[in-house]
Enzyme design. Structure first.
Site, PDB file in Angstrom:
ATOM      1  N   TYR A  64       0.819  -1.217   0.000  1.00  0.00           N
ATOM      2  CA  TYR A  64       0.000   0.000   0.000  1.00  0.00           C
ATOM      3  C   TYR A  64       0.850   1.264   0.000  1.00  0.00           C
ATOM      4  CZ  TYR A  64      -4.525  -2.037  -0.315  1.00  0.00           C
ATOM      5  OH  TYR A  64      -5.624  -2.675  -0.815  1.00  0.00           O
ATOM      6  N   HIS A 217      -5.661  -2.666   6.470  1.00  0.00           N
ATOM      7  CA  HIS A 217      -5.010  -3.689   5.648  1.00  0.00           C
ATOM      8  C   HIS A 217      -4.091  -4.598   6.452  1.00  0.00           C
ATOM      9  CE1 HIS A 217      -6.806  -2.276   2.030  1.00  0.00           C
ATOM     10  NE2 HIS A 217      -6.418  -1.043   2.270  1.00  0.00           N
TER      11      HIS A 217
END
Lengths: 518, 518
Positions: A64, A217
């Site tokens: 990410y 996440h």
């Protein structure tokens, strides 16, 4: 950006500090289940403050970070050009540029990012966002000649000043190898929420995660690790359960197995207690905690160690994991030593999986294989594991050797005769064939309060299907033994097949004066 | 060899013709279960006569040909030097040199040999035996400049006249690419025992086996095939069940799963009738028979076809398989068309597996996945297959798409609502983890006498984990339909998603005048 183009200070301020006077609900969650605005801060500067640690580690992990870097850097470049007085590249002690260095260090020998948390395997520094990052880092940073070698591999530059600087640097032959070394990256806005340690020696890379939750996440994988050799996985981190942008697979979105499997503790190379995930798999709880570094030591490159502690994942249970990469002339290659010390206020079942990849070559224990395959459990990820084999562990050491992509590997674990060994395979309760059918050996220790899991993983030898020669296909370990285990110290004795004995001592507390001797 | 060195004619004759007057039992078998001396012939010349077809195909397949070539060629070179009057390289119309060309053509784009019969995957023309073969073929043959490019890749030459010739050829820049083309290789000493056809178009390679048994290393795989793209398997041939020279795996010898799994018909991409292998898995029976070519046509490279018939594998049942690689401007890449026409004197169950590699992307049919995995059967290889999913086939067409190594593939089969579809996975009854956990989709048609299995396999599009873009991830086939099926002709209509219709007609008999029209 439009504010910068139009020189509209109100728009620029809104971008930098958020919408004035707007109060968002701090308990609201985003689509991925993360808190939308937990601390009530907003705007670009807050977005630099919050997710990046002072070392440049991005709290959701490298996959990410790669995604986030492009807008971060392009806007920063715009600010730098139009509002140089903001000194955006010096903001928070230059964290934006530091984060690029951190990100590059979070890649394996092939440039693939370690798939920590929700990370899709194969994402690498060849992604366009990294072309931006490398060029900007070079130009607005210290013109690190190592970055030029990565830019050269990328074979692309930005069409702006930074890309020109990189192109000229390469043209002038200034590039040097980008040497990835062992590195300890703190997590958290102030660098106080655990971190990720990477130990590197020759072709071996160990990625040890003792970070905070990683926002929405994050995975429930406290003190987990993965192990690589020359860009190939030895012990894998599964990564996410998603086929990004392949619309036939759930629209290319997160698949439900991401939550039911990939995030769960049992999907990782760490301890699962009583078949429940860390923090009971609750994001709200996990987000409040992080592991804590015991010590990190890479000065002696023959004895590199990272040690960290987790006390919140299972209330009443403390886990202290010490992982080392040891280079020893009695061994063909550097090997991994793993010491997981578990202390609990009650008896538990501990499951300790090793997600190896490849074909079983040999075990030193007898195992039974069932006629039918059944799931190992019903929830917390266990429902996705088929049991392919079961064994009672031998006393002293249990050993498994396997073959993957032309190399032999051996796992040697200290076990006792009450231990169970399970061969598992991912893929149960997977109605859409979303999961990869990959194996693990799981060590199960029942009805135990305090205990120690000690293992060595060696890479050794090779097999060529062209010459059909198998070289050094056996483990070099004759015995692995715990010779001392107190609150203060743990000592492991490693005896190789020639009878040479080494002692590894680690300090479990007061590690400002830690010692380890080989 | 010693006879040549000592110029001892008796020893030379013994080498060439066998021991005079010695009669071996023609029913004796060797360690691998093959006949030791079936036809009573012996010696080097008989050993050239028997296993090599006039096209140079070696009856056990390329893996064992590679093994055999070294002694064949070194002795031939010795004979050529000492006894030039024997004209050994011209023996049987130059079959020794022809066989090298055949062998090179039996490799994929990476130089790996197709693992027909007992073949270990990964064996390639980089093996030392092939250095010998390529150098000798160049020197004693026609100095084919294509061989120089392979020698250059091998990066080694023999330390003799032939190696010198190759080295000089490369030094003088004479090399040209070795262009592997579509080729039909007959099997049997006189080239009358079926064969192996390879169809090549762009990056697609189809290997269609309609050969004789292949001696003791043969598999019960009449009319089976495998499909490759750029050296990667699309539909695999399993190869052998053995880890050659890895002593921990059964001493490096053949594993029992070689017989119980790898040799069995169900392990191959062909029809299994009533869950029994061809010839009931009996070597003595299989050795008496071979398939027969219907026709081979590669002149029109847009419509390349191989068609062959098998009438002995299941007494009372005839199988005629016609396989084509079609290049069509309405499709992104050449695709495979497969027409298996089965004619029987009684109703049977036909099982038709597709051993795809990779991850299921999509099906056009609904399937159920069981909670527990059970073996599909109890013998003939079925005991090694777990059932991972079951479905009733849709009427008209069943379609499966999968993803492997960054490419999408689709299988489209003509089915009817009585057909069953099974997802299987190799690995049941495998107590030593000797088998790879790989998948298949199996089409099962019960209680049927005469029938037609028609399928298309397309390779299409790509997926990059770096850019995360999925390109052309859907099949281009809207409908696949049998429009005519008589004793004489079968006609298949292929409609793509834009509605463009193509017709493929194949002649089932009297194929000296065969036609196929696209």
């Amino acid at each position: 950006m439009i504010g910068l183009v139009m020189d509209d200070q109100e728009l620029i301020d809104r971008a930098l500090y958020g919408i004035k006077g707007l109060k968002l609900d701090t308990n609201k969650k985003d689509d991925d289940g993360g808190f939308l605005n937990k601390d009530g801060k907003a705007g670009f500067l807050a977005n630099i403050e919050e997710p990046f640690s002072p070392d440049g580690y991005y709290n959701e992990g490298p996959y990410y970070q790669r995604y986030a870097m492009y807008p971060f850097l392009i806007f920063a470049e715009g600010l730098h050009n139009v509002k140089p007085e903001l000194k955006i590249f010096e903001y928070k002690e230059g964290v934006l540029l530091k984060s690029i260095n951190a990100l590059l260090n979070l890649s394996d020998a092939d440039g693939d990012f370690f798939p920590l948390n929700d990370g899709q395997k194969g994402m690498s520094y060849y992604n366009d966002a990294l072309v931006t990052a490398v060029d900007i880092s070079y130009h607005f940073g210290t013109q690190d000649p190592g970055l030029l070698s990565i830019a050269k591999e990328q074979n692309k530059v930005l069409l702006d000043d930074s890309g020109l600087a990189v192109a000229l640097g390469i043209k002038n032959g200034n590039e040097e190898p980008f040497n990835k070394k062992s590195i300890n990256l703190s997590d958290g806005p102030k660098g106080t929420q655990g971190g990720v340690a990477i130990l590197r020696q020759d072709d071996i890379e160990l990625v040890f995660k003792y970070a905070a939750q990683g926002s929405s996440h994050g995975h429930y994988d406290k003190l987990s690790y993965s192990l690589y050799e020359k860009g190939e996985e030895i012990l894998q981190d599964y990564g996410l359960a998603r086929f990004v942008n392949i619309e036939q697979k759930g629209g290319g979105n997160y698949l439900k197995e991401n939550k039911t499997w990939a995030k769960q503790t049992i999907a990782h190379n760490t301890v699962t207690q009583n078949e429940t995930s860390h923090f009971n798999g609750k994001y709200e709880v996990g987000s409040q905690h992080h592991s804590v570094l015991n010590y990190f030591s890479s000065e002696n490159e023959k004895v590199q160690v990272a040690s960290a502690k987790e006390v919140n994942a299972y209330p009443g249970t403390e886990m202290l994991r010490t992982m080392a990469i040891l280079k020893d002339e009695d061994f063909e290659k550097p090997y991994m030593l793993d010491i997981m010390k578990v202390t609990s206020d009650k008896a538990n079942q501990y499951d300790f999986p090793y997600y190896f990849l490849g074909q079983v070559v040999e075990t030193n224990f007898e195992y039974q294989t069932p006629k039918s395959l059944n799931p190992l459990g019903t929830k917390n990820g266990y429902q996705h594991l088929f049991v392919e084999g079961t064994a009672k562990a031998p006393s002293d050491n249990s050993q498994l050797s396997w073959l993957n992509k032309g190399k032999f590997y051996s796992l040697t674990s200290v076990t006792n005769t009450n231990d169970e060994l399970l061969f598992t395979r991912i893929g149960a309760n997977d109605p859409g064939f979303n999961l990869r059918r990959e194996a693990a050996l799981m060590l199960r220790r029942k009805n135990t309060k305090n205990t120690l899991f000690v293992s060595v993983i060696e890479s050794h030898g090779s097999y060529s299907p062209v010459s059909e020669s198998a070289v050094n296909s056996n483990s070099n370990i004759a015995a692995l033994k715990v010779v001392l285990d107190t609150d203060a110290y743990t000592a492991i004795q490693i005896t190789n097949i020639n009878g040479n004995v080494k002692l590894f001592i680690t300090a479990n507390t007061e590690t400002s004066k830690e010692k380890n001797i080989l």
